[in-house]
Write an enzyme that holds these catalytic residues in place. Structure first.
Site, short mmCIF file in Angstrom:
data_model
loop_
_atom_site.label_atom_id
_atom_site.label_comp_id
_atom_site.label_asym_id
_atom_site.label_seq_id
_atom_site.Cartn_x
_atom_site.Cartn_y
_atom_site.Cartn_z
N ASP A 161 -24.74 27.18 -14.59
CA ASP A 161 -23.40 27.72 -14.76
C ASP A 161 -22.97 27.62 -16.23
O ASP A 161 -23.24 26.63 -16.90
CB ASP A 161 -22.41 26.96 -13.87
CG ASP A 161 -21.11 27.71 -13.66
OD1 ASP A 161 -20.85 28.14 -12.51
OD2 ASP A 161 -20.35 27.89 -14.64
N GLY B 96 -10.81 30.54 -4.41
CA GLY B 96 -11.10 30.55 -5.85
C GLY B 96 -12.36 31.28 -6.23
O GLY B 96 -12.90 31.06 -7.32
N GLN B 97 -12.87 32.16 -5.36
CA GLN B 97 -14.05 32.93 -5.72
C GLN B 97 -13.70 33.88 -6.87
O GLN B 97 -12.79 34.70 -6.75
CB GLN B 97 -14.58 33.74 -4.53
CG GLN B 97 -15.86 34.50 -4.84
CD GLN B 97 -16.41 35.29 -3.66
OE1 GLN B 97 -15.76 35.39 -2.61
NE2 GLN B 97 -17.58 35.86 -3.83
N HIS C 85 -22.80 33.26 -3.99
CA HIS C 85 -23.46 32.23 -4.81
C HIS C 85 -23.10 30.86 -4.26
O HIS C 85 -22.02 30.65 -3.71
CB HIS C 85 -23.08 32.34 -6.29
CG HIS C 85 -21.60 32.38 -6.55
ND1 HIS C 85 -20.85 33.52 -6.36
CD2 HIS C 85 -20.73 31.43 -6.98
CE1 HIS C 85 -19.59 33.27 -6.69
NE2 HIS C 85 -19.49 31.99 -7.06
N HIS D 153 -22.83 26.95 -5.47
CA HIS D 153 -22.80 25.99 -6.57
C HIS D 153 -23.58 24.76 -6.12
O HIS D 153 -23.28 24.18 -5.07
CB HIS D 153 -21.37 25.56 -6.88
CG HIS D 153 -20.44 26.67 -7.32
ND1 HIS D 153 -20.11 26.87 -8.64
CD2 HIS D 153 -19.76 27.61 -6.61
CE1 HIS D 153 -19.26 27.89 -8.73
NE2 HIS D 153 -19.04 28.35 -7.51
P1 5GP Z 1 -16.76 31.14 -8.34
O1 5GP Z 1 -15.51 30.91 -9.15
O2 5GP Z 1 -16.87 32.59 -7.94
O3 5GP Z 1 -16.94 30.20 -7.21
O4 5GP Z 1 -17.97 30.81 -9.31
C1 5GP Z 1 -18.37 31.66 -10.32
C2 5GP Z 1 -19.08 30.82 -11.35
O5 5GP Z 1 -19.82 31.68 -12.19
C3 5GP Z 1 -18.15 30.02 -12.27
O6 5GP Z 1 -18.45 28.63 -12.14
C4 5GP Z 1 -18.45 30.54 -13.66
O7 5GP Z 1 -18.46 29.53 -14.64
C5 5GP Z 1 -19.82 31.16 -13.49
N1 5GP Z 1 -20.10 32.29 -14.36
C6 5GP Z 1 -19.31 33.39 -14.54
N2 5GP Z 1 -19.92 34.26 -15.38
C7 5GP Z 1 -21.11 33.69 -15.71
C8 5GP Z 1 -22.19 34.13 -16.55
O8 5GP Z 1 -22.17 35.21 -17.14
N3 5GP Z 1 -23.25 33.29 -16.66
C9 5GP Z 1 -23.30 32.08 -16.02
N4 5GP Z 1 -24.40 31.33 -16.21
N5 5GP Z 1 -22.31 31.65 -15.22
C10 5GP Z 1 -21.22 32.45 -15.07
#
Ligand code: 5GP
Ligand code: ZN
Length: 113
Positions: free
Chosen positions: A30, A92-93, A99, A101
């Site tokens: 991340d 919070g997606q 994906h 984590h």
């Molecule tokens: P969500 O908020 O949808 O649960 O998680 C999305 C995650 O993707 C976040 O933790 C954010 O830091 C990560 N993220 C967003 N854009 C990128 C990217 O371009 N590269 C990487 N490695 N992580 C990303």
């Protein structure tokens, strides 16, 4: 999906620091880590969220959890780790491509915030 950031990462069009890759799954670090180890595990195929898991694609989810166990072992997360999939706005997606984590290297509280 042509405008999906994780589809672009899966296709190698946007660079990422990879932790694991096979034909159907990619694990990468991340950009904004929330723990000493913070890896995202995604299907290469575009699935919007956990709400879109069906009988037709759930074998891929089983495979993702095999990958999670393997990556956690390889990264030495012997004390434990947390797997989180935020689904939808309230959770919070922020990226609408399924994906998981994989977080480790510190203690976590329960319930989550
Ligand atoms: P969500 O908020 O949808 O649960 O998680 C999305 C995650 O993707 C976040 O933790 C954010 O830091 C990560 N993220 C967003 N854009 C990128 C990217 O371009 N590269 C990487 N490695 N992580 C990303
Ligand atoms: Zn996508």
């Amino acid at each position: 999906m042509s405008d999906c950031i994780f589809c672009k990462i899966a296709a190698g069009e946007i660079p990422s620091r990879k932790a694991y890759e096979d034909e159907t799954v990619l694990a990468f670090y991340d950009l904004d880590p929330q723990a000493p180890t913070h890896v995202l595990v995604i299907p290469k195929a575009h699935i919007p969220s956990a709400a879109a898991i069906t009988t037709e694609n759930s074998a891929m989810v089983a495979h993702i959890f095999e990958v999670i166990a393997k990556v956690a072992d390889e990264l030495g997360l012997k004390e434990g780790f947390r797997v989180v999939s935020n689904c939808g706005v309230s959770a919070g997606q922020s990226v609408p491509h399924l994906h998981f984590h994989l977080l480790g290297g510190r203690d976590f509280t329960w319930p989550p915030g």
